[in-house]
Write an enzyme that holds these catalytic residues in place. Sequence first.
Site, mmCIF file in Angstrom:
data_model
loop_
_atom_site.group_PDB
_atom_site.id
_atom_site.type_symbol
_atom_site.label_atom_id
_atom_site.label_comp_id
_atom_site.label_asym_id
_atom_site.label_seq_id
_atom_site.Cartn_x
_atom_site.Cartn_y
_atom_site.Cartn_z
ATOM 1 N N SER A 119 0.829 -1.205 0.000
ATOM 2 C CA SER A 119 0.000 0.000 0.000
ATOM 3 C C SER A 119 0.862 1.253 0.000
ATOM 4 O O SER A 119 0.346 2.352 -0.065
ATOM 5 C CB SER A 119 -0.907 -0.002 1.227
ATOM 6 O OG SER A 119 -0.138 -0.147 2.397
ATOM 7 N N HIS A 140 -2.790 -3.207 -6.084
ATOM 8 C CA HIS A 140 -3.189 -2.809 -4.731
ATOM 9 C C HIS A 140 -4.693 -2.992 -4.555
ATOM 10 O O HIS A 140 -5.492 -2.234 -5.111
ATOM 11 C CB HIS A 140 -2.777 -1.345 -4.496
ATOM 12 C CG HIS A 140 -3.039 -0.864 -3.113
ATOM 13 N ND1 HIS A 140 -3.294 0.449 -2.817
ATOM 14 C CD2 HIS A 140 -3.101 -1.527 -1.923
ATOM 15 C CE1 HIS A 140 -3.490 0.589 -1.514
ATOM 16 N NE2 HIS A 140 -3.379 -0.603 -0.957
ATOM 17 N N GLU A 152 -5.966 -0.712 -7.597
ATOM 18 C CA GLU A 152 -5.041 0.317 -8.072
ATOM 19 C C GLU A 152 -3.883 -0.429 -8.735
ATOM 20 O O GLU A 152 -3.220 -1.226 -8.074
ATOM 21 C CB GLU A 152 -4.511 1.068 -6.839
ATOM 22 C CG GLU A 152 -4.633 2.539 -6.886
ATOM 23 C CD GLU A 152 -4.059 3.231 -5.644
ATOM 24 O OE1 GLU A 152 -3.950 4.438 -5.705
ATOM 25 O OE2 GLU A 152 -3.714 2.590 -4.638
ATOM 26 N N ASN A 190 -3.904 6.071 -0.937
ATOM 27 C CA ASN A 190 -3.419 6.464 0.389
ATOM 28 C C ASN A 190 -2.891 7.886 0.459
ATOM 29 O O ASN A 190 -2.806 8.460 1.542
ATOM 30 C CB ASN A 190 -2.370 5.469 0.882
ATOM 31 C CG ASN A 190 -3.049 4.212 1.390
ATOM 32 O OD1 ASN A 190 -4.095 4.296 2.033
ATOM 33 N ND2 ASN A 190 -2.499 3.059 1.077
HETATM 34 N N1 CAA Z 1 -14.532 -9.768 4.384
HETATM 35 C C1 CAA Z 1 -15.431 -10.102 3.449
HETATM 36 N N2 CAA Z 1 -16.660 -9.561 3.362
HETATM 37 C C2 CAA Z 1 -16.994 -8.647 4.273
HETATM 38 C C3 CAA Z 1 -16.118 -8.238 5.301
HETATM 39 C C4 CAA Z 1 -14.833 -8.847 5.337
HETATM 40 N N3 CAA Z 1 -13.908 -8.496 6.242
HETATM 41 N N4 CAA Z 1 -16.742 -7.316 6.056
HETATM 42 C C5 CAA Z 1 -17.957 -7.141 5.525
HETATM 43 N N5 CAA Z 1 -18.107 -7.937 4.448
HETATM 44 C C6 CAA Z 1 -19.276 -8.030 3.569
HETATM 45 C C7 CAA Z 1 -20.462 -8.571 4.298
HETATM 46 O O1 CAA Z 1 -20.478 -9.986 4.277
HETATM 47 C C8 CAA Z 1 -21.609 -7.990 3.470
HETATM 48 O O2 CAA Z 1 -21.768 -8.763 2.293
HETATM 49 P P1 CAA Z 1 -23.216 -8.962 1.618
HETATM 50 O O3 CAA Z 1 -23.669 -7.605 1.206
HETATM 51 O O4 CAA Z 1 -22.893 -9.861 0.470
HETATM 52 O O5 CAA Z 1 -24.067 -9.567 2.660
HETATM 53 C C9 CAA Z 1 -21.073 -6.634 3.029
HETATM 54 O O6 CAA Z 1 -19.643 -6.701 3.171
HETATM 55 C C10 CAA Z 1 -21.598 -5.519 3.906
HETATM 56 O O7 CAA Z 1 -21.262 -5.847 5.239
HETATM 57 P P2 CAA Z 1 -22.103 -5.426 6.511
HETATM 58 O O8 CAA Z 1 -23.550 -5.275 6.129
HETATM 59 O O9 CAA Z 1 -21.780 -6.343 7.639
HETATM 60 O O10 CAA Z 1 -21.464 -4.076 6.962
HETATM 61 P P3 CAA Z 1 -21.408 -2.694 6.234
HETATM 62 O O11 CAA Z 1 -22.574 -2.431 5.378
HETATM 63 O O12 CAA Z 1 -21.098 -1.767 7.345
HETATM 64 O O13 CAA Z 1 -20.139 -2.813 5.272
HETATM 65 C C11 CAA Z 1 -17.867 -2.482 4.868
HETATM 66 C C12 CAA Z 1 -18.891 -3.158 5.753
HETATM 67 C C13 CAA Z 1 -17.969 -3.009 3.436
HETATM 68 C C14 CAA Z 1 -16.495 -2.823 5.446
HETATM 69 C C15 CAA Z 1 -18.154 -0.914 4.859
HETATM 70 O O14 CAA Z 1 -18.217 -0.441 6.187
HETATM 71 C C16 CAA Z 1 -17.112 -0.119 4.115
HETATM 72 O O15 CAA Z 1 -17.160 -0.020 2.903
HETATM 73 N N6 CAA Z 1 -16.161 0.476 4.862
HETATM 74 C C17 CAA Z 1 -15.062 1.238 4.278
HETATM 75 C C18 CAA Z 1 -14.023 0.287 3.764
HETATM 76 C C19 CAA Z 1 -12.846 0.979 3.180
HETATM 77 O O16 CAA Z 1 -12.754 2.195 3.093
HETATM 78 N N7 CAA Z 1 -11.862 0.175 2.762
HETATM 79 C C20 CAA Z 1 -10.626 0.691 2.257
HETATM 80 C C21 CAA Z 1 -9.633 0.678 3.373
HETATM 81 S S1 CAA Z 1 -8.114 1.356 2.845
HETATM 82 C C22 CAA Z 1 -7.315 0.075 2.150
HETATM 83 O O17 CAA Z 1 -7.715 -1.056 2.161
HETATM 84 C C23 CAA Z 1 -6.047 0.444 1.475
HETATM 85 C C24 CAA Z 1 -4.862 0.633 2.246
HETATM 86 O O18 CAA Z 1 -3.828 0.560 1.643
HETATM 87 C C25 CAA Z 1 -4.795 0.985 3.678
#
Ligand code: CAA
Length: 283
Positions: A119, A140, A152, A190
């Site tokens: 990342s 990424h 990415e 990021n």
């Molecule tokens: N693994 C797999 N699937 C997951 C999961 C996980 N860890 N967490 C949630 N899910 C799935 C659930 O099973 C659900 O799937 P369905 O729709 O098929 O049932 C779906 O995601 C939605 O989950 P929830 O209803 O439980 O929860 P939510 O609506 O709050 O969504 C979330 C959870 C998708 C994580 C949402 O909160 C979100 O989009 N958060 C922001 C995530 C984000 O910004 N990610 C980028 C991080 S930065 C990065 O990764 C890069 C880096 O370099 C640091």
Amino acid sequence: MSINKVMVIGAGQMGAGIAQVFAQAGLHVKLNDMNGEALKKGMSGIEKRLNRAVEKEKMSASEKEEAWNNLESTTDLREASDCDLVIEAVVESMDIKTQVFQTLDEVTPEHAILASNTSSLPITEIAAVTKRPSQVIGMHFMNPVPVMKLVEIIRALQTSEETYEAIEEMSKKLGKTPVEVNDYPGFVSNRILMPMINEAIYTVYEGVSSVEDVDTVMKLGMNHPMGPLQLADFIGLDTCLYIMEVLHDGFGDSKYRPCPLLRQYVKAGWLGKKSGRGFYSYE
Ligand code: CAA
């Protein structure tokens, strides 16, 4: 070039998620981790998520079986000897990544593409330690990998057009949306996300507002699915600090200075969800 066999190195949250999406897309995947326990945990997490998808009727039982049968696990890196693509998702340490890429360079077929899910580390520097720099690229993925649509794709200075096109096509095959990015600190994701998280931490540090209220502002005011502090806990505060330091060092601009409160939390071992405590408590 055609990509049929893939190895993913590192069975943590990212690596296991990446292996899962490849298996679901019909590719043969070997998930590798040198730690047997971590490998077991990664595989059982994938199985759990596939079972949940069947329960929720997002996938049929036979599709699940097919995806599961596409997966193999191994602690031996040399099993990459028949792979067309290897994606590295080990810890964010240049020394460890360098070792992994040098080994991969020796054990994989000449045509294989070597990708990193880093990342923040420079793909150009990783490519330079191999004898095939034009076949090294950044891929990424975002967390949680099975849910997030973005990949990415980071071009090292040395990456060939052929390598880029193969990875772009593969990302689409995985059902993801690829975005082309050049190799500069933080890439795009990021470089934009982390200063926002760091600024959210500054608003708490300076007493402008509480953790919960900062998150509520961003969730209800900007429609973010998670507030920046909840997201920081989800990513890991050590990772957030590390990326801010990469931005600060890479650009030499004080606007990227990490918030002292972020440093203090990391020193305390309050790393977010994975350690049970960050800006929120998970015990
Ligand atoms: N693994 C797999 N699937 C997951 C999961 C996980 N860890 N967490 C949630 N899910 C799935 C659930 O099973 C659900 O799937 P369905 O729709 O098929 O049932 C779906 O995601 C939605 O989950 P929830 O209803 O439980 O929860 P939510 O609506 O709050 O969504 C979330 C959870 C998708 C994580 C949402 O909160 C979100 O989009 N958060 C922001 C995530 C984000 O910004 N990610 C980028 C991080 S930065 C990065 O990764 C890069 C880096 O370099 C640091």
